[in-house]
Design a protein around this motif. Structure first.
Motif, PDB file in Angstrom:
ATOM      1  N   ARG A 145      23.710   0.795  -1.296  1.00  0.00           N
ATOM      2  CA  ARG A 145      23.934   1.753  -0.225  1.00  0.00           C
ATOM      3  C   ARG A 145      22.771   1.746   0.758  1.00  0.00           C
ATOM      4  N   SER A 146      23.142   1.674   2.058  1.00  0.00           N
ATOM      5  CA  SER A 146      22.157   1.768   3.136  1.00  0.00           C
ATOM      6  C   SER A 146      22.368   3.087   3.867  1.00  0.00           C
ATOM      7  N   TYR A 147      21.287   3.630   4.435  1.00  0.00           N
ATOM      8  CA  TYR A 147      21.340   4.920   5.116  1.00  0.00           C
ATOM      9  C   TYR A 147      20.920   4.751   6.570  1.00  0.00           C
ATOM     10  N   LEU A 207      17.460   5.101  -8.087  1.00  0.00           N
ATOM     11  CA  LEU A 207      17.670   3.729  -8.557  1.00  0.00           C
ATOM     12  C   LEU A 207      19.090   3.561  -9.093  1.00  0.00           C
ATOM     13  N   ALA A 208      19.566   4.542  -9.859  1.00  0.00           N
ATOM     14  CA  ALA A 208      20.925   4.469 -10.395  1.00  0.00           C
ATOM     15  C   ALA A 208      21.955   4.388  -9.273  1.00  0.00           C
ATOM     16  N   GLY A 209      21.710   5.102  -8.166  1.00  0.00           N
ATOM     17  CA  GLY A 209      22.640   5.080  -7.046  1.00  0.00           C
ATOM     18  C   GLY A 209      22.685   3.769  -6.300  1.00  0.00           C
ATOM     19  N   GLN A 210      21.765   2.864  -6.597  1.00  0.00           N
ATOM     20  CA  GLN A 210      21.724   1.559  -5.919  1.00  0.00           C
ATOM     21  C   GLN A 210      22.162   0.405  -6.822  1.00  0.00           C
ATOM     22  N   ILE A 211      22.651   0.714  -8.029  1.00  0.00           N
ATOM     23  CA  ILE A 211      23.032  -0.353  -8.964  1.00  0.00           C
ATOM     24  C   ILE A 211      24.411  -0.907  -8.588  1.00  0.00           C
ATOM     25  N   PRO A 212      24.526  -2.209  -8.308  1.00  0.00           N
ATOM     26  CA  PRO A 212      25.816  -2.764  -7.898  1.00  0.00           C
ATOM     27  C   PRO A 212      26.701  -3.122  -9.098  1.00  0.00           C
ATOM     28  N   VAL A 213      27.961  -3.366  -8.792  1.00  0.00           N
ATOM     29  CA  VAL A 213      28.912  -3.825  -9.804  1.00  0.00           C
ATOM     30  C   VAL A 213      28.414  -5.148 -10.390  1.00  0.00           C
ATOM     31  N   ASN A 214      28.639  -5.316 -11.695  1.00  0.00           N
ATOM     32  CA  ASN A 214      28.274  -6.519 -12.462  1.00  0.00           C
ATOM     33  C   ASN A 214      26.786  -6.600 -12.797  1.00  0.00           C
ATOM     34  N   ALA A 215      26.009  -5.582 -12.415  1.00  0.00           N
ATOM     35  CA  ALA A 215      24.656  -5.490 -12.967  1.00  0.00           C
ATOM     36  C   ALA A 215      24.771  -4.923 -14.384  1.00  0.00           C
ATOM     37  N   GLN A 216      23.667  -4.923 -15.112  1.00  0.00           N
ATOM     38  CA  GLN A 216      23.651  -4.357 -16.460  1.00  0.00           C
ATOM     39  C   GLN A 216      22.566  -3.282 -16.545  1.00  0.00           C
TER      40      GLN A 216
END
Length: 533
Positions: free
Chosen positions: A344-346, A507-516
């Protein structure tokens, strides 16, 4: 009473029953404790969020322990009648679970007089008590990802009506067209604590249901200012959302805080252009967003490091960078590309977007459907022209952490509790020893995770609904956890094994799909470590 840890700024007070919970809730409203931000009542618990710079958990617990819990809330004279089409997809299952026929389930439900105990889960969702005890059935083993608005449902000792389409695990027995939540109504929630409620079968009775006269609706959209600077949105592959630091103090209406998922990035974007740090920004996911400005201005972009291109009125194209103020001229077209890292960018603009707050905030809550409308192509956004609270632009901003990319392993610190004791020792160990895959079903409500080994509970007992915090790791019967983000339900009925520490929520809000994700339990402030990816 018991005091259970939730996070570094949230505790859960467990009480004997609903009466004690409501008595404590009323006491804290009558005699507030300085530093308490919000309280969320539930079946047998009160979740309390506080400001650690003003109040410690120990001092809060000591204050609460002295409260009188003998008072009882006087029921309201208000009676609300709800027409129901008893066509729910779980109606036959409820009949089987209760040992009754479908007809008997309907009869007992319509002959009960309910009372609104409290609001939670979502705006306008009232938890109704007082129904026939034969209709006390457990939640579904696995919650649905979408329950239609107007669904009339049962779970444990409660009945309720879903105000809008949302995930949920209650047993659906019917539907109604009566609106539970309406911002043009005062108050917006049809169900208020203490109100009495009766349901009637549309197949047998036709009654005009009256509600409080509606006020003129207040637009929740961005406001266009035709005689001032504007942004015309040209492309928005995914609608952008207005977000600020969130709305608080609305738990009594069932409204959670929402707000930017990466609050540090939102504050940084505002500092880049000299705005107050809490001003509303646009939260943009996965890039592709493009707009044209009508006049000279300064913008800033923080969060996920997306490429930025600018085409001026003569057709020349040049690049700009995130975390730097960007000067624009009339006719400039700005395009944000897809960030290789982060989610996410602001986007901020000097002066701030001209957008009306809803219930005290410009944040858009996607689950509750509260706040400004999503920003799509063709919209023209106004910019405030009041410069009284502006400061100089900032030239020294930088990311707070290295943004994660798809495939990365992200470590998040977790405060264990409040319901860790509902899980086996093996499950407690598995939470931190295995990696959890971020699935495509993730969104602003929460990150849906998949682990190789499901987290096993000690038993299958029903947990009475209780407040949930941002960062809560809730575990449904499937054993695959959901990490709640800012638009999560205000209350939930599945146990929370732990909660991500506040300093890792951005940090949690920036975790993309397919990360772990790897969860790292911490016990106190001495265990705190920097964010790691």
């Amino acid at each position: 009473m018991r005091f259970l840890p939730v996070s570094l700024t949230v505790i859960l007070v467990e009480l004997a029953d609903l009466d004690e919970t409501l008595a404590l809730f009323a006491s804290l409203k009558a005699e507030p404790v300085e530093g308490v931000v919000d309280t969320v009542p539930a079946a047998r618990t009160l979740m309390i969020r506080f400001r650690p710079e003003k109040l410690t958990a120990e001092a809060l617990a000591a204050n609460i322990a002295t409260r009188d819990l003998s008072a009882r809330i006087t029921p309201s004279d208000m009676l609300v009648e709800i027409p129901v089409q008893y066509d729910g997809e779980d109606l036959s299952d409820v009949a089987e679970l209760s040992g009754l026929s479908v007809e008997e389930v309907i009869r007992r439900h319509t002959e009960s007089t309910f009372t609104v105990a409290f609001c939670g889960f979502a705006p306008g969702f009232g938890y109704l008590v007082g129904g026939d005890i034969a209709l006390q059935v457990p939640r579904r083993q696995s919650p649905r990802t979408r329950i239609p608005a107007g669904s009339v449902a049962l779970a444990g000792a409660f009945s309720g009506v879903y105000p809008q389409a949302s995930p949920g695990g209650w047993q659906i027995i019917g539907t109604t067209t009566t609106k539970m939540w309406d911002l043009s109504r005062d108050p917006p929630a049809l169900f208020q604590p203490g109100y009495r409620v009766r349901f009637f079968d549309l197949a047998k009775k036709s009654v005009l249901v009256s509600t409080t006269p509606a006020k003129t609706a207040t637009s929740a959209s961005a406001q266009t200012v035709t005689d001032a600077l504007t942004l015309k949105v040209l492309l928005a592959p995914m609608p952008a959302l207005f977000q600020d630091l969130g709305r608080f103090g609305q738990a009594g209406q069932g409204v959670s805080s929402s707000g930017a998922l990466d609050q540090g990035a939102l504050k940084t974007a505002n500092r880049l252009v000299g705005n107050p740090v809490g001003a509303a920004c646009l939260e943009i996911v996965l890039g592709g967003f493009s707009f044209e400005v009508s006049g000279r201005t300064v913008i800033g972009v923080a969060g996920a490091p997306c490429p930025i291109s600018i085409r001026d009125a003569s057709g020349r194209v040049f690049a700009a960078a995130t975390y730097q103020p960007i000067s624009l001229e009339a006719g400039d077209v700005v395009t944000l590309g897809q960030a290789p890292k982060g989610m996410r960018s602001y986007l901020s603009i000097r002066g701030g977007f001209h957008v009306k707050p809803v219930l005290g905030s410009a944040s858009t809550d996607t689950l509750a459907v509260v706040g400004p409308d999503p920003v799509t192509a063709g919209m023209v956004l106004g910019v405030n022209n009041d410069a009284s609270d502006l400061t100089s632009v900032s030239l020294t901003e930088a990311p707070a952490f290295d943004h994660p990319a798809s495939g990365d392993v992200v470590t998040l610190d977790v405060i264990m509790g409040p319901r860790s004791d509902w899980f086996t020792e093996a499950a407690i160990g598995m939470l931190s020893s295995q990696l959890f895959h971020v699935t495509p079903q993730s969104n602003r409500v929460g990150i849906r995770l998949s682990g190789e080994t499901a987290l096993e509970r000690k038993d299958t007992a029903e947990l009475p609904s209780e407040g949930t915090a941002t960062g809560a790791i809730q575990v449904p019967h499937s054993g695959q956890p959901v990490l709640f983000l800012a638009d999560h339900p205000l209350t939930g009925g599945y146990p929370v094994i732990g909660t991500v520490a506040e300093y890792h929520l951005d940090l949690a809000g920036q975790i993309p799909v397919n990360a772990q994700i790897r969860f790292r339990p911490v016990r106190d402030f001495g265990d705190i470590k920097p964010a790691t990816v």
